[in-house]
Motif scaffolding. Structure first.
Motif, PDB file in Angstrom:
ATOM      1  N   THR A  15       0.847  -1.193   0.000  1.00 33.12           N
ATOM      2  CA  THR A  15       0.000   0.000   0.000  1.00 33.12           C
ATOM      3  C   THR A  15       0.882   1.241   0.000  1.00 33.12           C
ATOM      4  OG1 THR A  15      -0.123   0.284   2.409  1.00 33.12           O
ATOM      5  CG2 THR A  15      -1.691  -1.264   1.394  1.00 33.12           C
ATOM      6  N   ASP A  17       0.927   3.518   2.098  1.00 30.28           N
ATOM      7  CA  ASP A  17       1.417   3.749   3.461  1.00 30.28           C
ATOM      8  C   ASP A  17       2.693   2.969   3.748  1.00 30.28           C
ATOM      9  OD1 ASP A  17      -0.675   5.466   4.014  1.00 30.28           O
ATOM     10  OD2 ASP A  17      -1.947   3.888   4.863  1.00 30.28           O
ATOM     11  N   ASP A  18       2.924   1.883   3.014  1.00 29.53           N
ATOM     12  CA  ASP A  18       4.134   1.075   3.214  1.00 29.53           C
ATOM     13  C   ASP A  18       5.355   1.683   2.537  1.00 29.53           C
ATOM     14  OD1 ASP A  18       2.603  -0.945   4.488  1.00 29.53           O
ATOM     15  OD2 ASP A  18       2.088  -1.833   2.543  1.00 29.53           O
ATOM     16  N   THR A  21       7.931   8.155   1.844  1.00 28.81           N
ATOM     17  CA  THR A  21       7.464   9.321   1.081  1.00 28.81           C
ATOM     18  C   THR A  21       8.407   9.676  -0.053  1.00 28.81           C
ATOM     19  OG1 THR A  21       6.348  10.202   3.039  1.00 28.81           O
ATOM     20  CG2 THR A  21       6.829  11.757   1.269  1.00 28.81           C
ATOM     21  N   ARG A 121      -3.958   6.595  -5.335  1.00 28.54           N
ATOM     22  CA  ARG A 121      -3.124   5.965  -4.306  1.00 28.54           C
ATOM     23  C   ARG A 121      -2.779   4.530  -4.698  1.00 28.54           C
ATOM     24  NH1 ARG A 121      -2.557   8.007   0.730  1.00 28.54           N
ATOM     25  NH2 ARG A 121      -2.432   5.896   1.615  1.00 28.54           N
ATOM     26  N   GLU A 444      -1.603  10.723  -6.104  1.00 30.88           N
ATOM     27  CA  GLU A 444      -2.280  10.034  -5.004  1.00 30.88           C
ATOM     28  C   GLU A 444      -3.541  10.743  -4.541  1.00 30.88           C
ATOM     29  OE1 GLU A 444       0.719  12.762  -2.967  1.00 30.88           O
ATOM     30  OE2 GLU A 444       0.394  11.781  -4.899  1.00 30.88           O
TER      31      GLU A 444
END
Length: 464
Positions: A15, A17-18, A21, A121, A444
């Motif tokens: 994902t 989030d994994d 940045t 995303r 995203e």
């Protein structure tokens, strides 16, 4: 667990989030860069045959195509866009795997995103997953596909494309493993084009991006492929490289998926030519420091490259000294170095039919010789150098252990965006360039990819 099963588990569970940045930001810049390359090819009328063919086939309007008002089926849009994005050979390359990564993964993932009405995303996570897969499959056998005459951009890229498409589609790990098994039978791409300079190479990533979509649909409908397709007997490494069991350590490359990130190591191209030439061309620009030379002023030119690059960009020498086509010129270090020495630049306009027969440049190209010193930085980089001896006795010399645009000698984000604007501006009006840049760098944030990608389809200079 087989390599395909490991890849499938990684890709389907990743994902945004994994992903750190900075890795996600790098991935977006690479998408921006490769789409700019595609727009420049569209504006130049180069590598448009794939788009013409897919438009002729027609079908459901599922995904956006560069320079085409009508949308096409996702697999066919991926083909058309990937061919354009690689048409100028201006798109990124991962040095260690010697693969053009984004030209397969981005068109495949973006078309899948439109088809599936996926969020930005999810598409961005899929692109990172695909990038990582291409890089690792190539890194495990760095340079060995080239040595056998196979193009790793397509041969390795189709696996990354398949992983990305599966991630966007929300496929589970078992279905994705089958898709990966299927694309092994589609992996292809020969360097035979080097014999006569025919522009076959852009078709390679196009076929890979298209195959990634077809394999995903086949797997969705229950088709199967071998789980050991990468490392097993008659699998990728055995069939393409003659590697025996254990000869290629793909397991080590896959062991740290999700912890080590190769996406930031994918190198941008400041010049629209084979990446094996970039070290020497950067060194030539530095040695000149703005100076321009004529054939009469030059006694001798020696360029240096890794030995692995010779058969691609320097031999056969007589052929390379007088390229017969735009595409052959992009794989001639003799011609490109001469262009830098005489004109002070190596850009899109230096490979037109008129430019490649410029007698002032060809006179210098005939003076270019080469040497192949050991470069400790290869294959992590595309190093090179130059030594120019002038008739006056003066010597101009420079060496680039790391080519410009690679992670050790990077282009800044501003420079990548400037490259995109220059390329995209060949095809689009300023407002459309700005809108596309904003959309990709905020990928995203989008829930409607079709709207985000709409500027690609504007047809101010369409050639279908």
């Amino acid at each position: 667990m087989t390599a395909a099963e490991t890849i499938a588990g990684f890709a389907t569970s990743l994902t945004l989030d994994d992903i750190p940045t900075e890795v996600a930001e790098d991935a977006k810049l690479h998408v921006l860069d490769v789409l700019g390359c595609g727009l420049a090819a569209h504006a130049s009328g180069i590598a448009t045959e794939g788009r013409s063919t897919m438009a002729e086939l027609g079908g459901e309007p599922q995904a956006t195509v560069i320079g085409l008002a009508d949308r096409l089926p996702a697999a066919n849009a991926a083909f058309a866009n990937a061919m354009l994005c690689h048409g100028l050979d201006f798109d990124d390359t991962h040095s260690d795997s010697v693969s053009h990564v984004s030209t397969v993964v981005a068109p495949a993932a973006l078309a899948a995103g439109e088809l599936q009405a996926a969020s930005g995303r999810d598409v961005l996570a899929a692109i990172v997953a695909g990038n990582e897969v291409v890089c690792r499959i190539g890194m495990a056998a760095s340079g060995r596909f080239h040595a056998r005459g196979f193009h790793p951009t397509a041969v390795c890229g189709i696996f990354g494309g398949a992983a990305a498409v599966a991630r966007v589609a929300g496929a589970d790990a078992e279905t994705t493993t089958r898709s990966l098994g299927i694309v092994g039978s589609m992996a292809s791409g020969l360097f035979a084009y080097l014999a006569d300079g025919t522009p076959t190479k852009p078709i390679h990533p196009a076929w890979a991006a298209h195959g990634a979509h077809i394999a995903a649909r086949l797997a969705h409908h229950g088709a199967s492929g071998p789980q050991s397709v990468i490392e097993g007997k008659f699998g990728l490494y055995h069939a393409f490289l003659g590697a025996e069991a254990g000869d290629v350590d793909i397991e080590a490359q896959l062991a740290d998926l999700g912890r080590r990130w190769e996406t930031p190591r994918i190198a941008y191209k400041p010049y629209p030519v084979c990446h094996f030439m970039h070290g020497s061309l950067g060194a030539t620009a530095e040695a000149l420091r703005g100076r321009l030379l004529t054939a009469d002023e030059i006694e001798d030119v020696v360029v240096t490259v890794p030995e692995a690059g010779v058969s691609l960009v320097l031999e056969p020498a007589a052929q390379k000294q007088a390229p017969r086509s735009e595409y052959e010129g992009k794989f001639s270090l003799q011609y490109s170095a001469a262009s830098m020495l005489v004109r002070g630049h190596v850009g899109v306009g230096d490979f037109t039919d008129e430019a490649i027969v410029d007698p002032a440049v060809l006179a210098v190209a005939r003076k270019v010789r080469y040497e192949t010193p050991e470069y400790p930085t290869y294959p992590q980089a595309f190093p090179g150098g130059v030594r120019v001896t002038l008739a006056s006795g003066e010597t101009l010399e420079s060496d680039f252990p790391h080519q410009r645009g690679g992670p050790e000698n990077p282009l800044s984000a501003d420079e990548v965006r400037a490259k995109f604007r220059d390329n995209a501006g060949l095809a689009l009006a300023g407002h459309a360039v700005a809108a596309l840049e904003e959309a990709i760098l905020g990928l995203e944030m989008h829930e409607d990819l079709g709207a985000a990608l709409a500027p690609l389809a504007l047809t101010e200079v369409a050639r279908v």
